[in-house]
Every structure is written in structure tokens, then in C-alpha cells.
Design a protein around this motif. Structure first.
Motif, PDB file in Angstrom:
ATOM      1  N   SER A  14       0.845  -1.195   0.000  1.00  0.00           N
ATOM      2  CA  SER A  14       0.000   0.000   0.000  1.00  0.00           C
ATOM      3  C   SER A  14       0.878   1.242   0.000  1.00  0.00           C
ATOM      4  CB  SER A  14      -0.912   0.013   1.230  1.00  0.00           C
ATOM      5  OG  SER A  14      -1.874  -1.010   1.138  1.00  0.00           O
ATOM      6  N   VAL A  15       0.594   2.138  -0.924  1.00  0.00           N
ATOM      7  CA  VAL A  15       1.343   3.381  -1.067  1.00  0.00           C
ATOM      8  C   VAL A  15       0.376   4.546  -0.921  1.00  0.00           C
ATOM      9  CG1 VAL A  15       2.742   4.775  -2.624  1.00  0.00           C
ATOM     10  CG2 VAL A  15       3.006   2.287  -2.609  1.00  0.00           C
ATOM     11  N   LEU A  16       0.725   5.490  -0.069  1.00  0.00           N
ATOM     12  CA  LEU A  16      -0.080   6.702   0.106  1.00  0.00           C
ATOM     13  C   LEU A  16       0.495   7.828  -0.731  1.00  0.00           C
ATOM     14  CD1 LEU A  16      -0.706   7.047   3.951  1.00  0.00           C
ATOM     15  CD2 LEU A  16      -2.377   6.525   2.193  1.00  0.00           C
ATOM     16  N   ILE A  17      -0.359   8.497  -1.490  1.00  0.00           N
ATOM     17  CA  ILE A  17       0.036   9.715  -2.184  1.00  0.00           C
ATOM     18  C   ILE A  17      -0.593  10.866  -1.409  1.00  0.00           C
ATOM     19  CG2 ILE A  17      -0.044  11.061  -4.302  1.00  0.00           C
ATOM     20  CD1 ILE A  17      -0.381   8.467  -5.844  1.00  0.00           C
ATOM     21  N   TRP A  38      -5.718  11.557   7.087  1.00  0.00           N
ATOM     22  CA  TRP A  38      -4.545  10.833   6.588  1.00  0.00           C
ATOM     23  C   TRP A  38      -4.025   9.833   7.602  1.00  0.00           C
ATOM     24  CZ3 TRP A  38      -1.046  15.304   4.352  1.00  0.00           C
ATOM     25  CH2 TRP A  38      -1.675  15.865   3.236  1.00  0.00           C
ATOM     26  N   LYS A  39      -4.041  10.201   8.861  1.00  0.00           N
ATOM     27  CA  LYS A  39      -3.481   9.354   9.920  1.00  0.00           C
ATOM     28  C   LYS A  39      -4.091   7.950   9.919  1.00  0.00           C
ATOM     29  CE  LYS A  39      -2.444   9.527  14.863  1.00  0.00           C
ATOM     30  NZ  LYS A  39      -1.185   8.869  14.694  1.00  0.00           N
ATOM     31  N   ALA A  40      -5.339   7.845   9.523  1.00  0.00           N
ATOM     32  CA  ALA A  40      -6.018   6.547   9.495  1.00  0.00           C
ATOM     33  C   ALA A  40      -5.358   5.571   8.512  1.00  0.00           C
ATOM     34  CB  ALA A  40      -7.494   6.731   9.135  1.00  0.00           C
ATOM     35  N   TYR A  41      -4.600   6.078   7.558  1.00  0.00           N
ATOM     36  CA  TYR A  41      -3.963   5.240   6.541  1.00  0.00           C
ATOM     37  C   TYR A  41      -2.539   4.826   6.911  1.00  0.00           C
ATOM     38  CZ  TYR A  41      -7.703   6.902   3.437  1.00  0.00           C
ATOM     39  OH  TYR A  41      -8.912   7.196   2.874  1.00  0.00           O
ATOM     40  N   TYR A  42      -1.939   5.511   7.874  1.00  0.00           N
ATOM     41  CA  TYR A  42      -0.508   5.326   8.135  1.00  0.00           C
ATOM     42  C   TYR A  42      -0.113   3.900   8.506  1.00  0.00           C
ATOM     43  CZ  TYR A  42      -0.038  10.469   8.333  1.00  0.00           C
ATOM     44  OH  TYR A  42      -0.037  11.811   8.052  1.00  0.00           O
ATOM     45  N   THR A  43      -0.901   3.232   9.354  1.00  0.00           N
ATOM     46  CA  THR A  43      -0.488   1.903   9.819  1.00  0.00           C
ATOM     47  C   THR A  43      -0.487   0.861   8.705  1.00  0.00           C
ATOM     48  OG1 THR A  43      -2.748   1.399  10.534  1.00  0.00           O
ATOM     49  CG2 THR A  43      -1.235   2.281  12.206  1.00  0.00           C
ATOM     50  N   GLU A  44      -1.266   1.098   7.664  1.00  0.00           N
ATOM     51  CA  GLU A  44      -1.337   0.143   6.553  1.00  0.00           C
ATOM     52  C   GLU A  44      -0.349   0.481   5.431  1.00  0.00           C
ATOM     53  OE1 GLU A  44      -3.262  -2.572   6.826  1.00  0.00           O
ATOM     54  OE2 GLU A  44      -3.792  -1.788   8.803  1.00  0.00           O
ATOM     55  N   VAL A  65       6.008  12.726   8.816  1.00  0.00           N
ATOM     56  CA  VAL A  65       7.171  11.897   9.144  1.00  0.00           C
ATOM     57  C   VAL A  65       7.447  11.842  10.643  1.00  0.00           C
ATOM     58  CG1 VAL A  65       8.208  12.262   6.874  1.00  0.00           C
ATOM     59  CG2 VAL A  65       8.901  13.716   8.789  1.00  0.00           C
ATOM     60  N   SER A  66       6.837  12.738  11.417  1.00  0.00           N
ATOM     61  CA  SER A  66       7.001  12.711  12.875  1.00  0.00           C
ATOM     62  C   SER A  66       6.034  11.742  13.542  1.00  0.00           C
ATOM     63  CB  SER A  66       6.779  14.109  13.459  1.00  0.00           C
ATOM     64  OG  SER A  66       7.739  15.002  12.958  1.00  0.00           O
ATOM     65  N   ASP A  67       5.041  11.296  12.813  1.00  0.00           N
ATOM     66  CA  ASP A  67       4.051  10.384  13.378  1.00  0.00           C
ATOM     67  C   ASP A  67       4.669   9.001  13.571  1.00  0.00           C
ATOM     68  OD1 ASP A  67       1.737   8.372  13.283  1.00  0.00           O
ATOM     69  OD2 ASP A  67       0.682  10.296  13.411  1.00  0.00           O
ATOM     70  N   GLN A  68       4.444   8.400  14.727  1.00  0.00           N
ATOM     71  CA  GLN A  68       5.050   7.095  15.021  1.00  0.00           C
ATOM     72  C   GLN A  68       4.583   6.003  14.059  1.00  0.00           C
ATOM     73  OE1 GLN A  68       4.036   6.065  19.033  1.00  0.00           O
ATOM     74  NE2 GLN A  68       1.907   5.573  18.543  1.00  0.00           N
ATOM     75  N   ASP A  69       3.398   6.144  13.476  1.00  0.00           N
ATOM     76  CA  ASP A  69       2.889   5.124  12.561  1.00  0.00           C
ATOM     77  C   ASP A  69       3.561   5.147  11.191  1.00  0.00           C
ATOM     78  OD1 ASP A  69       1.127   4.040  14.435  1.00  0.00           O
ATOM     79  OD2 ASP A  69      -0.488   5.407  13.871  1.00  0.00           O
ATOM     80  N   ASN A 102      12.552  -2.679   2.078  1.00  0.00           N
ATOM     81  CA  ASN A 102      11.929  -2.483   3.388  1.00  0.00           C
ATOM     82  C   ASN A 102      10.970  -3.614   3.761  1.00  0.00           C
ATOM     83  OD1 ASN A 102      11.962  -0.636   5.590  1.00  0.00           O
ATOM     84  ND2 ASN A 102       9.882  -0.014   5.068  1.00  0.00           N
ATOM     85  N   LYS A 103      10.957  -4.666   2.967  1.00  0.00           N
ATOM     86  CA  LYS A 103       9.999  -5.768   3.134  1.00  0.00           C
ATOM     87  C   LYS A 103      10.089  -6.423   4.517  1.00  0.00           C
ATOM     88  CE  LYS A 103       8.703 -10.054   0.822  1.00  0.00           C
ATOM     89  NZ  LYS A 103       8.924 -10.883  -0.368  1.00  0.00           N
ATOM     90  N   GLN A 104      11.274  -6.523   5.065  1.00  0.00           N
ATOM     91  CA  GLN A 104      11.432  -7.157   6.376  1.00  0.00           C
ATOM     92  C   GLN A 104      10.819  -6.299   7.483  1.00  0.00           C
ATOM     93  OE1 GLN A 104      11.898  -9.989   5.386  1.00  0.00           O
ATOM     94  NE2 GLN A 104      13.798 -10.672   6.331  1.00  0.00           N
ATOM     95  N   TYR A 105      10.957  -4.981   7.334  1.00  0.00           N
ATOM     96  CA  TYR A 105      10.440  -4.082   8.361  1.00  0.00           C
ATOM     97  C   TYR A 105       8.917  -4.000   8.313  1.00  0.00           C
ATOM     98  CZ  TYR A 105       9.527   0.037  11.118  1.00  0.00           C
ATOM     99  OH  TYR A 105       9.026   0.891  12.063  1.00  0.00           O
ATOM    100  N   ARG A 106       8.349  -3.849   7.122  1.00  0.00           N
ATOM    101  CA  ARG A 106       6.903  -3.780   6.977  1.00  0.00           C
ATOM    102  C   ARG A 106       6.502  -4.711   5.839  1.00  0.00           C
ATOM    103  NH1 ARG A 106       3.290   1.572   8.016  1.00  0.00           N
ATOM    104  NH2 ARG A 106       4.555   1.545   9.878  1.00  0.00           N
TER     105      ARG A 106
END
Length: 197
Positions: A19-22, A84-90, A117-121, A188-192
Motif C-alpha cells: 500500500s502506497v499513500l500519495i 490521513w493518519k487513518a492510513y498510516y499503519t497500513e 514523518v514525525s508520526d510514530q505510525d 523495506n519488506k522485512q520491516y513492513r
């Protein structure tokens, strides 16, 4: 028996999907960038004169460089940015688009990116910043855009990040942006890890 066979078949044919966010301020060219990606990688996509401002979201499913992407183009109006924040975890990556001609809102753009970029998610996921509208004479130089990006570099820690010039309306730089994005998603596949669909 049918359900067992169907379940086995679905399990064997599942594909990894990222999943990519624009994201970006309104009128930055987010939807035009998505439509250009569709045009380049699937032969579909709206022509620029048919693209309307996004109210809510657009979603595109594309196969780019042997990788399946679910691309979320989320509206950039001020009242929509809280969503936007609702999309960050995915999200597996963020593409942040800057209107290089909108000098009046460049600081707002910087502050918006800093909040993302400061958001922990969003910790640890690749961030690609695209300096859009580089085809126009009144656009800021890419080096000027990079200066804005560099001011928030301390929030990016060790994650992959890059600034690239594009003209979404002409398609210039779109394939290069997609190449960078897919290579970083794989790295980044291992991280997410990707979702299975």
C-alpha cells in the motif's frame, strides 16, 4: 470439497501487495500523478484535462516492476488532512507531492510533511518527495525543494527518502519515481511486510 479446493487454490495464488499513500496539499498534482502511473503501467488512466480535484480518495491497483501496488490518492484539502493518519499503519511507503509553483504555501507544505514523518505510525517507511510541475517556468528549482526537505531530515532517522523532479501532467519523471519506490518497498519488506491478496 469445493470449499477446500477453493481455499487451497486461493492460498497458492495469493500475491504480495504493498500500500502506497500519495499525500500533499490540494492542487499539488496527486491525482494526475496516479493517473500517469496508470497510463504508463497499465495503458489506462484519465487524460489530464478530465481530472477533477479529489474529494475523499482515489484508489488504483497496479503492477509495477513485478510488484503489486494498492495506491491511495487522498485529498489534500485542509479539512481532509486529519484523515490521513487513518492510513498510516497500513502504508508501506508515502509519496509526498509538492506543487513547485505554489511559493505562497511552501512553508505549509514543509510543516505538513514534518507532521507526517514525525508520526510514530510512519516510522521506518520510505518517503518519496516529488517536486511537481517542473515543466513550468515559475517553478522552484529542485535544489530549493531539497532545502525544504533537508530541514526535516532529522525526523527521517534511517529510513529511505528522496526528492525527485517530475511533471505529472507531462509524465516526465513518473517512471523514475516508480522505480525508486518499488526498489525501496522491496528493501523495506522485512520491516513492513506486504499484505497478501
Amino acid at each position: 470439497m469445493y470449499h477446500l479446493a477453493k481455499g487451497i487454490y486461493q492460498n497458492l495464488t495469493r500475491k504480495e501487495e504493498y500500500s502506497v499513500l500519495i499525500l500533499g496539499l490540494d492542487n499539488a498534482g496527486k491525482t494526475t500523478f496516479l493517473e500517469q502511473l496508470k497510463h504508463v503501467y497499465s495503458g489506462r488512466g484519465l487524460p489530464p484535462d478530465k481530472i477533477a480535484p479529489t474529494v475523499g480518495q482515489n484508489v488504483g491497483h497496479l503492477k509495477i516492476n513485478e510488484m503489486y501496488l494498492k495506491i491511495w490518492d487522498v485529498g489534500g484539502q485542509r479539512n481532509l488532512r486529519t484523515l490521513w493518519k487513518a492510513y498510516y499503519t497500513e502504508a508501506h511507503a508515502i509519496v509526498f507531492i509538492v506543487d513547485s509553483t505554489d511559493r505562497a504555501r511552501i512553508e505549509e507544505c514543509r510543516d505538513t510533511l514534518r507532521a507526517i514523518v514525525s508520526d510514530q505510525d510512519t516510522e521506518g517507511i520510505p518517503v518519496l518527495m516529488l517536486a511537481n510541475k517542473q515543466d513550468r517556468d515559475d517553478s522552484l528549482e529542485v535544489e530549493d525543494i531539497k532545502e525544504i526537505f533537508n530541514r526535516i531530515a532529522e525526523h527521517l532517522s534511517a529510513r529511505d527518502s528522496r526528492v525527485l523532479p517530475i511533471s505529472a501532467i507531462k509524465g516526465t519523471g513518473v517512471a523514475e519515481a516508480a522505480d525508486w519506490l518499488t526498489s525501496r518497498l522491496a528493501r523495506n519488506k522485512q520491516y513492513r511486510p506486504p499484505d497478501l491478496r
